[in-house]
Design a protein around this motif. Structure first.
Motif, mmCIF file in Angstrom:
data_model
loop_
_atom_site.group_PDB
_atom_site.id
_atom_site.type_symbol
_atom_site.label_atom_id
_atom_site.label_comp_id
_atom_site.label_asym_id
_atom_site.label_seq_id
_atom_site.Cartn_x
_atom_site.Cartn_y
_atom_site.Cartn_z
ATOM 1 N N ARG A 59 23.211 -67.779 28.188
ATOM 2 C CA ARG A 59 22.091 -68.465 28.164
ATOM 3 C C ARG A 59 21.369 -68.497 29.099
ATOM 4 O O ARG A 59 21.604 -68.006 30.447
ATOM 5 C CB ARG A 59 22.368 -69.961 28.056
ATOM 6 N N GLU A 60 19.717 -68.262 28.960
ATOM 7 C CA GLU A 60 18.819 -68.232 30.039
ATOM 8 C C GLU A 60 17.410 -68.521 29.546
ATOM 9 O O GLU A 60 17.004 -68.695 28.462
ATOM 10 C CB GLU A 60 18.790 -66.733 30.539
ATOM 11 N N GLU A 61 16.586 -68.909 30.489
ATOM 12 C CA GLU A 61 15.170 -69.141 30.097
ATOM 13 C C GLU A 61 14.495 -67.857 30.096
ATOM 14 O O GLU A 61 14.518 -66.918 30.755
ATOM 15 C CB GLU A 61 14.592 -70.047 31.363
#
Length: 292
Positions: A59-61
């Motif tokens: 997960r990442e922005e």
């Protein structure tokens, strides 16, 4: 489809990698939340795992400009020589061109300019390459079992002759992704041309550089487009004698613009005269990029 209809929690998307070593690679993901700022979203990748021992998905922005919806897929599409395709490997989709048809059209040789190599793929691992332009896919979904016609390819070949002004994309390290203006000096072979650059010079700086260029690294010189830029517009910026694709991330005082280059992660400021609207050469047509 309007551009913003896919930006919802739970929507399936594709993420363009900002890593310059993975430039242009598209990874399937799902939007799982809003980001820390309005221009970012939290995504969970479908094929990439987090760097831990739990087997969790990464997960990442990511920035809004790196997101697009999942493209459509044709059924029974007849791939042919020269088609621009995306090939799936390493958890993502990589852009290449079909350069060989094998085993009765069950396998295809795909050349990747970034790697300067050809690899073999089965039909199930390929899809027609598309760009997300102003809320629409280009080229659009093909309903019939068709591909790029030989007539269309012949039209492209006829445009590339001695004296034709073109742009050439370099494969050299540090120059990948940039387009350089040139003129065809001589047709060397069916897919090879001798070109003279308009801005690149020889090592001794005494004359403009002349070298052979392959068709797959060339395109016609883009037409003039109406200028006038706003936040998040895709542009080409003139830097180091070539045109580099970026996104306007800030409108500055005095009519200048700050441009973000996702291929390198760099930010630079430019005058309007050093920018042009980004256009893509797709299906023998210049297409204006989406205004994100």
């Amino acid at each position: 489809m309007a551009y913003d209809t896919f930006l919802k929690i739970g929507a399936e998307v594709e993420v363009t990698s900002p890593d310059h070593t993975l430039r242009g690679t598209l990874f399937p993901a799902k939007i799982v939340g809003k980001g820390s700022v309005d221009t970012k979203f939290l995504v969970e990748y479908t094929t990439l795992e987090a760097q831990n021992d739990d087997g969790e998905r990464l997960r990442e922005e990511v920035e809004l400009v790196l997101l697009r919806p999942l493209p459509p897929r044709e059924r029974n599409y007849a791939f042919s020589f020269g088609d621009n395709v995306d090939a799936f490997f390493g958890g993502g989709w990589w852009e290449g061109a079909i350069t060989e048809i094998l085993d009765g059209s069950k396998k295809f040789g795909v050349y990747f300019r970034f790697a300067k190599q050809q690899f073999e793929f089965g039909k199930s691992c390929l899809r027609l390459h598309r760009e997300w332009v102003k809320g629409n896919w280009v080229p659009p979904l093909l309903e019939k079992n068709v591909s790029v016609t030989e007539e269309a390819k012949a039209r492209t070949r006829s445009k590339l002759h001695e004296g034709t002004r073109v742009e050439v994309c370099s494969d050299e390290d540090g120059l990948q992704g940039a387009w350089f203006a040139a003129t065809i000096v001589k047709v060397v072979g069916k897919d090879t041309f001798l070109v003279q650059y308009e801005t690149l010079k020889t090592e001794d700086e005494t004359e403009f550089l002349t070298e052979e260029a392959d068709r797959k690294n060339m395109r016609p010189y883009p037409p003039e487009a109406v200028k006038g830029f706003k936040l998040n517009d895709k542009v080409d910026a003139l830097y180091n004698d070539g045109w580099w694709e970026g996104v306007i991330c800030k409108v500055l005082r005095g009519g200048r613009y700050r441009v973000y280059f996702e291929g390198t992660g760099d930010y630079m400021n430019f005058d309007p005269s050093e920018l042009r609207p980004h256009q893509d050469w797709i299906d023998e047509t210049w297409v204006m990029s989406s205004q994100l």
